[in-house]
Design an enzyme around this catalytic site. Structure first.
Site, PDB file in Angstrom:
ATOM      1  N   ASP A   1      76.139  20.944  38.615  1.00  0.00           N
ATOM      2  CA  ASP A   1      76.063  22.051  38.374  1.00  0.00           C
ATOM      3  C   ASP A   1      75.984  23.468  37.158  1.00  0.00           C
ATOM      4  O   ASP A   1      76.882  23.560  36.793  1.00  0.00           O
ATOM      5  CB  ASP A   1      77.618  22.977  38.696  1.00  0.00           C
ATOM      6  CG  ASP A   1      77.059  23.910  39.386  1.00  0.00           C
ATOM      7  OD1 ASP A   1      76.549  24.959  39.230  1.00  0.00           O
ATOM      8  OD2 ASP A   1      78.338  24.321  40.202  1.00  0.00           O
TER       9      ASP A   1
ATOM     10  N   PRO B   1      71.226  27.787  27.895  1.00  0.00           N
ATOM     11  CA  PRO B   1      71.170  26.330  27.070  1.00  0.00           C
ATOM     12  C   PRO B   1      70.475  24.937  28.517  1.00  0.00           C
ATOM     13  O   PRO B   1      70.584  24.151  27.935  1.00  0.00           O
ATOM     14  CB  PRO B   1      73.227  26.448  26.919  1.00  0.00           C
ATOM     15  CG  PRO B   1      73.098  27.342  28.289  1.00  0.00           C
ATOM     16  CD  PRO B   1      72.406  28.611  28.365  1.00  0.00           C
TER      17      PRO B   1
ATOM     18  N   ASP C   1      77.656  18.365  26.197  1.00  0.00           N
ATOM     19  CA  ASP C   1      75.471  18.773  26.721  1.00  0.00           C
ATOM     20  C   ASP C   1      74.891  17.575  27.132  1.00  0.00           C
ATOM     21  O   ASP C   1      75.297  16.376  26.648  1.00  0.00           O
ATOM     22  CB  ASP C   1      74.877  18.959  24.965  1.00  0.00           C
ATOM     23  CG  ASP C   1      73.529  18.711  25.322  1.00  0.00           C
ATOM     24  OD1 ASP C   1      72.885  18.554  25.975  1.00  0.00           O
ATOM     25  OD2 ASP C   1      73.036  19.527  24.401  1.00  0.00           O
TER      26      ASP C   1
END
Length: 191
Positions: free
Chosen positions: A48, A57, A30
């Site tokens: 990216d 997400p 994350d």
């Protein structure tokens, strides 16, 4: 991580060993959480991510708050580079112009550019931002590539660099007209 592993294995002609460069620190996880908990500073942060989908997400990686966090984790002369969505005439204002406008509010030097991406069948936008780096300057690119032993690249050189920042009129106008800044409490969702 699986995509990078597959690229290492099957696309060696594309990456040319760049994953083995000792300067690279590749982190899987994350991104926002990692930047929130680390005190490390970086010369470059390359982003990216998937499109900002409502059920996806990544939508919080397109906000002013996230770009503030990225800014705080860059060295004084560090750069941010991110993909920012399609730049064709029918969709450039759905994501690209909003991302550029949001980043421009957080960095003193922000530059939009685009390139045709054959896999997507359209032009795709990117933003490079910094406190100090004039990314649209192409002078000296070829000598830097030679010094880094990258003068055999098939898709990039000084002329190509200059062309990346020559945006078509419709795109420049769309950027000029954009007012939206993406925020955590006002996220961008593309459909």
């Amino acid at each position: 991580e699986e995509v990078v592993s597959a690229c290492k294995k099957f696309l060696s002609n594309h990456h040319k060993g760049s994953f083995d460069d000792s300067r690279l620190k590749l982190i899987f996880g994350d991104a926002r959480h990692y930047l929130e908990i680390t005190d490390e500073k970086y010369d470059a942060i390359v982003i990216d991510v998937p499109d900002p989908l409502e059920a996806g997400p990544a939508y919080k990686l397109f906000t002013a708050e996230f770009y503030q966090l990225v800014h705080s984790r860059l060295n004084k002369s560090g750069i941010l580079v991110t993909q920012a969505g399609p730049t064709d005439p029918t969709s450039s204002n759905k994501c690209f112009t909003k991302v550029f406008n949001t980043i421009s509010a957080e960095f003193p030097m922000s530059y939009p550019y685009h390139s045709h991406v054959p896999a997507f069948g359209t032009t795709w936008g990117f933003v490079i931002a910094s406190n100090t780096y004039a990314a649209n300057e192409s002078k000296g690119i070829d000598s830097k590539l030679r010094k880094a032993e990258l003068d055999d690249l098939s898709m990039y050189d000084q002329v190509t660099h200059k062309g990346l920042f020559n945006l078509p009129r419709y795109l420049r106008q769309s950027i000029d007209n954009e007012k939206h800044i993406i925020r955590d409490n006002d996220p961008l969702f593309v459909v």
